[in-house]
Design an enzyme around this catalytic site. Structure first.
Site: not given
Lengths: 86, 335
Positions: A14-15
């Site tokens: 999850i960026h």
């Protein structure tokens, strides 16, 4: 209270972009939406919070929704994770 | 919290004045052992053979006394108590004053896979630093949704629902020369059971802010090193909420408080509406809090002055025996 178990299916984890999509989805609902990872619990309506989770590929997360539209919110969040933030 | 091992102890990045200056002498295979308590044990009694209530799970500190007793035991070739000491699966043993134990002692440590560390510090200094460090490592932690800023030296935790304008208020405070510790997620640690230290959850991501319409900004780059801080004690809570016509807000400044992790903190509830500059209100709250810390309570003092004034009015009435003081008379008779 509605809870779901989520798993990160994207290789990059999850960026910023997935985080913004999660926050965007969460913000559509009235309910209080939180994501838990180990002993950390953050507000799913905030991008910085989601990024701080440091969720990488295959990380298991726990979703907690509480409020008037918790069912729909949990459903939408689960779909988002299942569809790899597409 | 994940496990804290002896290797973590050696790896700690502590600042100059609380550096432990530890070095590993032997027993490297024991570096992965976990330290499970925040206590430090002085094994003097155990060396003398008294093992009742011996804290084998804590770090063992060999000070001057223990060391000279150890030499005595070694001279008498009496290894029984030392062997027994190591059978407790000690996390590690630490020799102070830069001394080294004997070969045989090291052999026993190696055999039991227990790390032997040394520090040039004296035991008083070392213990003080080590206790402080262990307190921080084993502190109870909690992650909170909010913004932590330092305003006029007061650590203020701003809370409120998403989109109420916490980050915007913090941004304006930074523009006014105050400091940001963490935006959005604040990690609180309870130290020595009586105060809370707040910091960013992750040092890599700290000092970034998400502002709606601007995206993610880096405050360190935008404002410089003077605008940020790594950690700060939480001294005041400011809760932002939407202005509610029906709710009665505090008009006189009686102190509200809230308990977080068992620690009671003064709390201010600020209603947010158009035309109210939240940042300057928070600044004022910080000034007021500093006054309070000096023992001056604005609202109480004001009340005292009112009471005193009413009293003097009453006394004056009695003295002059008049029904009402005329406006013009007031100033002359005051002296």
């Amino acid at each position: 209270m509605t809870t779901r178990d989520l798993e990160v299916l994207t290789r990059a984890g999850i960026h910023a972009r997935p985080a913004s999509m999660i926050a965007e989805t969460a913000n559509r609902y009235e309910s209080k939406i939180e994501i838990e990872k180990e002993n950390m619990r953050i507000n799913a309506k905030s991008i910085m919070g989601i990024i701080t989770l440091g969720a990488t590929y295959r990380t298991k997360l726990h979703l907690i929704c509480e409020g008037s539209d918790e069912e729909e919110a949990a459903e939408a969040m689960e779909n988002l994770f299942r569809n790899r933030f597409e | 919290m994940s496990e804290f091992t002896v290797l973590d102890l050696l790896d700690l990045d502590l600042k100059e004045h609380n550096h432990l200056q530890l070095k590993c002498l032997a027993g490297r295979s024991g570096l992965s052992r976990a330290i499970t308590t925040d206590k430090i044990s002085r094994p003097g009694l155990a060396l003398a053979g008294y093992f009742v209530d011996f804290a084998g799970e804590s770090i063992q500190l060999f000070g001057r006394g223990e060391q000279s007793y150890l030499t005595l035991l070694e001279k008498n070739n009496d290894w029984q108590n030392i062997e027994k000491l190591f059978s407790y699966n000690l996390p590690c043993v630490i020799f102070i004053g830069g001394t080294k134990p004997s070969e045989h002692f090291i052999d026993i440590a190696e055999k039991n896979a227990t790390a032997v560390l040394t520090t040039p510090l004296e035991s008083a200094v070392f213990s003080r630093r080590a206790y402080q460090m262990l307190d921080e490592v084993f502190a109870e932690t909690e992650t909170i949704h909010g913004v932590l800023v330092e305003v006029f030296g007061i650590g203020i935790l701003i809370t409120g629902e998403s989109g109420i304008g916490k980050s915007e208020a913090a941004l304006e405070l930074i523009e006014r020369g105050h400091r940001l510790i963490s935006d959005d997620t604040v990690k609180l640690r309870r130290l020595s059971d009586n105060y809370l230290i707040g910091s960013g959850e992750n040092p890599m991501l700290a000092h970034h802010m998400e502002i709606r319409g601007l995206g993610i900004i880096n405050l360190h780059n935008l404002f410089g090193v003077g605008a940020i801080r790594e950690k700060k004690q939480v001294q005041l809570l400011v809760h932002l909420e939407r202005w509610d016509e029906k709710k009665n807000y505090d008009r006189l400044g009686g102190q509200e408080s809230e308990t977080i992790m068992g620690i009671s903190l003064p709390k201010i509830t600020l209603p947010v509406s158009l035309g109210r500059n939240v940042a300057s209100l928070i600044e004022m709250a910080a000034r007021n809090e500093r006054l309070r810390k000096l023992g001056y309570y604005s609202s109480k003092e004001f009340d005292q002055s009112v009471l005193k004034w009413l009293e003097s009015q009453a006394a004056r009435k009695l003295y002059y025996n008049t029904d009402a003081l005329k406006e013009g008379d007031y100033d002359d008779k005051r002296s």
